[in-house]
Design a protein around this motif. Sequence first.
Motif, PDB file in Angstrom:
ATOM      1  N   GLU A 243     -11.011   2.500  -1.046  1.00 28.26           N
ATOM      2  CA  GLU A 243      -9.628   2.997  -1.069  1.00 28.26           C
ATOM      3  C   GLU A 243      -8.673   1.951  -0.476  1.00 28.26           C
ATOM      4  O   GLU A 243      -9.088   1.139   0.358  1.00 28.26           O
ATOM      5  N   PRO A 244      -7.406   1.992  -0.869  1.00 30.92           N
ATOM      6  CA  PRO A 244      -6.436   1.088  -0.242  1.00 30.92           C
ATOM      7  C   PRO A 244      -6.349   1.350   1.257  1.00 30.92           C
ATOM      8  O   PRO A 244      -6.415   2.503   1.712  1.00 30.92           O
ATOM      9  N   GLY A 245      -6.211   0.285   2.011  1.00 26.44           N
ATOM     10  CA  GLY A 245      -6.085   0.398   3.452  1.00 26.44           C
ATOM     11  C   GLY A 245      -5.256  -0.738   4.011  1.00 26.44           C
ATOM     12  O   GLY A 245      -4.899  -1.682   3.296  1.00 26.44           O
ATOM     13  N   HIS A 246      -4.939  -0.659   5.295  1.00 28.57           N
ATOM     14  CA  HIS A 246      -4.127  -1.702   5.916  1.00 28.57           C
ATOM     15  C   HIS A 246      -4.410  -1.757   7.410  1.00 28.57           C
ATOM     16  O   HIS A 246      -4.579  -0.717   8.064  1.00 28.57           O
TER      17      HIS A 246
ATOM     18  N   MET B 153     -13.647   0.806   6.026  1.00 28.95           N
ATOM     19  CA  MET B 153     -12.454   0.851   5.186  1.00 28.95           C
ATOM     20  C   MET B 153     -12.709   0.135   3.865  1.00 28.95           C
ATOM     21  O   MET B 153     -12.326   0.614   2.795  1.00 28.95           O
TER      22      MET B 153
ATOM     23  N   HIS C  97      -7.350   4.999   6.668  1.00 29.88           N
ATOM     24  CA  HIS C  97      -6.593   4.176   5.725  1.00 29.88           C
ATOM     25  C   HIS C  97      -5.705   3.145   6.416  1.00 29.88           C
ATOM     26  O   HIS C  97      -5.427   2.092   5.840  1.00 29.88           O
TER      27      HIS C  97
ATOM     28  N   MET D 137       0.845  -1.201   0.000  1.00 28.65           N
ATOM     29  CA  MET D 137       0.000   0.000   0.000  1.00 28.65           C
ATOM     30  C   MET D 137       0.876   1.245   0.000  1.00 28.65           C
ATOM     31  O   MET D 137       1.834   1.339   0.782  1.00 28.65           O
TER      32      MET D 137
ATOM     33  N   VAL E  13      -7.906  -3.824   1.125  1.00 33.86           N
ATOM     34  CA  VAL E  13      -7.365  -3.638   2.481  1.00 33.86           C
ATOM     35  C   VAL E  13      -6.487  -4.836   2.821  1.00 33.86           C
ATOM     36  O   VAL E  13      -6.915  -5.983   2.679  1.00 33.86           O
TER      37      VAL E  13
ATOM     38  N   GLN F  49      -3.575  10.958   4.124  1.00 33.22           N
ATOM     39  CA  GLN F  49      -4.262   9.754   4.581  1.00 33.22           C
ATOM     40  C   GLN F  49      -4.387   9.787   6.103  1.00 33.22           C
ATOM     41  O   GLN F  49      -3.778  10.613   6.778  1.00 33.22           O
TER      42      GLN F  49
ATOM     43  N   ALA G  33     -12.251   9.587   6.620  1.00 34.17           N
ATOM     44  CA  ALA G  33     -11.715   8.321   6.115  1.00 34.17           C
ATOM     45  C   ALA G  33     -10.708   7.775   7.120  1.00 34.17           C
ATOM     46  O   ALA G  33     -10.196   8.510   7.974  1.00 34.17           O
TER      47      ALA G  33
ATOM     48  N   SER H 270     -15.129   2.127   1.524  1.00 36.09           N
ATOM     49  CA  SER H 270     -14.573   3.320   0.881  1.00 36.09           C
ATOM     50  C   SER H 270     -13.991   3.010  -0.491  1.00 36.09           C
ATOM     51  O   SER H 270     -13.868   3.900  -1.338  1.00 36.09           O
TER      52      SER H 270
END
Length: 294
Positions: free
Chosen positions: A136-139, A131, A85, A1, A184, A7, A83, A134
């Motif tokens: 979106e990339p996440g971790h 997460m 992330h 990621m 994610v 973020q 958000a 959304s």
Amino acid sequence: MELREGQVAVVTGAASGIGLAMARRFAAQGLKVVLADVEEGALHKAADELVAEGATLLARTVDVSDRDSVLALADAAYDAFGAVHVLCNNAGVGSGAEGRMWEHEPNDWAWAFAVNVWGVFHGIQAFVPRMIASGEPGHVVNTSSGDGGIAPLPTASVYAVTKAAVVTMTESLYAHLKAENAPVGASVLFPGPHMLRTGLWESHRNRPERYAKERPRRTPYRSLGQWETAMREAGREVEFTPVEEVAAFVVDGIRAGRFWLLPASDHSDRQILARSRSMLDRSAPDYLENFILD
């Protein structure tokens, strides 16, 4: 990621130790940070330090063992920044258990599991659905320990059992995220490779009344400084890993998408091999016989 400026990273147990180091590292990378900790005074001190260093943050007093408290943290984080992330389920405690396992107080187990295991689960349930939604990339990073997460530590069996549970929970989370094709990722962190100067040794200071000990301890709690002195008097030098190195390792691991955030260590490698060989040989765990259990 890829970690980018703007973020948002949420860190529990963020008032000191590994949690504060991770929050500081994320902030230095340009991320907004949400600091969560049960210890209000230390939390505000940490927040003031990071703000003075230029961080954009939200600080919330949170008891991760309380589901509603963690859900409220998620609401506050999304209300403030829109958000999340990166989620670091890092809060943890020792147990204060004494004696053999059959002599332990149930509340020693209840408290350690409430924070170290349920706290991670609460974080997953409060944040991960949002997460994923959304797009979106996440971790997600869940903090375990080599003491249990890699091999049992009979001298701290309650803590070790909880940290073993965190490994399995993270493996399962990883599989579930993959099954959903979610953007994610997940990692399990083994801080180290050496001892760390954290507040875990004094975690009893924040033990809630609902998990109070039922009888006085036979021996006083020992601080990290006292333990270190005892080791030196016994002729054993103890190495320490700076928490800043752990935080840098986490950031690098998130960027690389690593599941096992396990620093290189001959000691850990020997533990892994010994345990694996014992299981493959269907033999007794001889590697546990050298522990001195007074």
